[in-house]
Design a protein around this motif. Sequence first.
Motif, PDB file in Angstrom:
ATOM      1  N   ASP A 294       8.435   6.167 -12.074  1.00  0.00           N
ATOM      2  CA  ASP A 294       7.450   5.335 -11.380  1.00  0.00           C
ATOM      3  C   ASP A 294       8.093   4.645 -10.184  1.00  0.00           C
ATOM      4  N   ALA A 295       7.350   4.578  -9.083  1.00  0.00           N
ATOM      5  CA  ALA A 295       7.792   3.861  -7.885  1.00  0.00           C
ATOM      6  C   ALA A 295       9.199   4.287  -7.474  1.00  0.00           C
TER       7      ALA A 295
ATOM      8  N   ASP B  52       5.703   8.695  -7.052  1.00  0.00           N
ATOM      9  CA  ASP B  52       5.771   8.841  -8.501  1.00  0.00           C
ATOM     10  C   ASP B  52       6.100  10.293  -8.812  1.00  0.00           C
TER      11      ASP B  52
ATOM     12  N   ALA C 113       3.742  12.661  -6.348  1.00  0.00           N
ATOM     13  CA  ALA C 113       2.466  12.077  -5.939  1.00  0.00           C
ATOM     14  C   ALA C 113       2.706  10.721  -5.292  1.00  0.00           C
ATOM     15  N   ALA C 114       1.714  10.251  -4.556  1.00  0.00           N
ATOM     16  CA  ALA C 114       1.797   8.923  -3.964  1.00  0.00           C
ATOM     17  C   ALA C 114       1.943   7.878  -5.055  1.00  0.00           C
ATOM     18  N   ASP C 115       2.734   6.866  -4.786  1.00  0.00           N
ATOM     19  CA  ASP C 115       2.934   5.790  -5.765  1.00  0.00           C
ATOM     20  C   ASP C 115       1.609   5.129  -6.091  1.00  0.00           C
ATOM     21  N   SER C 116       1.273   5.042  -7.380  1.00  0.00           N
ATOM     22  CA  SER C 116       0.002   4.475  -7.818  1.00  0.00           C
ATOM     23  C   SER C 116       0.149   3.968  -9.234  1.00  0.00           C
ATOM     24  N   ALA C 117      -0.972   3.503  -9.798  1.00  0.00           N
ATOM     25  CA  ALA C 117      -0.978   3.020 -11.179  1.00  0.00           C
ATOM     26  C   ALA C 117      -1.225   4.147 -12.180  1.00  0.00           C
ATOM     27  N   ASP C 118      -1.439   5.363 -11.718  1.00  0.00           N
ATOM     28  CA  ASP C 118      -1.741   6.480 -12.610  1.00  0.00           C
ATOM     29  C   ASP C 118      -0.540   6.809 -13.496  1.00  0.00           C
ATOM     30  N   THR C 119      -0.828   7.106 -14.749  1.00  0.00           N
ATOM     31  CA  THR C 119       0.233   7.505 -15.678  1.00  0.00           C
ATOM     32  C   THR C 119       0.127   8.974 -16.075  1.00  0.00           C
TER      33      THR C 119
END
Length: 278
Positions: free
Chosen positions: A55-56, A45, A78-84
Amino acid sequence: MRNRILAGLGVAALATVGVAAPANALSSTTADVWVVHAFPGVTVDVFINGDLAIDAFAPGDVEPLVDVPAGNYVIDIAADSADTTITPGDGLFGTGAGGVDVAAATSYSLVAHPNTSGDPILTPFVNDLSSVGAGNASVTVRHTANAPAVNVVALPDTVLFAGVTNTQAGTTSVPAGTYDIQVQVAADDSVAIDLPDTALAAGTHYFIHAFGPQSDDSFGVVLFTIADSPAGVPAGSAGLAAENGAGSTGLIAGGAALLALLIAGGVIVARRMTAEQR
């Protein structure tokens, strides 16, 4: 919109792929930033000033950042995650909390790629959009791969760039036409990347990035294009980064997401062993 075009090494139609935008579309108050992810095997991300911007983001993906207001920006990978959101400067890598300055009327590439040790780094470049002149094409080659120094040769024997090392780049103007281009390991002239029948259209800027580790079958190039402006536009070292000359020390800010802005164009990831469109 995220775009990805994967192709084999037969690239005769490069000139028809993605003329992104005329150089004179640059604004006197904003910048354009090409965003391309070419670090193999890692989906991430991208955050700008703490807010999720991409994202992704997968290798070979490209995103447009068009008309970015001049100013200072903190870019985090950052590592791909659900964080916005993220605390600016807290990514796995990026510009750091101090951010980078973006100047108006300038086109940038933020290149996230492996260094010669395979570690992720973020290297910003200014896209030289100086007018190429009638009947010519501009070619910029950037060494952004986990590989030793390379030469870029237009066969049979025209050396476009010599001894280019990781994070370095060079730009030259050539007559429009079709070329057989090779990237050769400088130490022994062995062929690292073969780009036969490469069509270079007049009035077009080509930005070619070495991609991946040399030892991997993904080793190849990422290429994007920007159309020329009849009058040209300012180019140089203002703001985010200076274009790294072949043989000079590159400007590096830690990170790993090869970046390249796509306004209405395309990106080619040329690979030895794959020929697919996703």
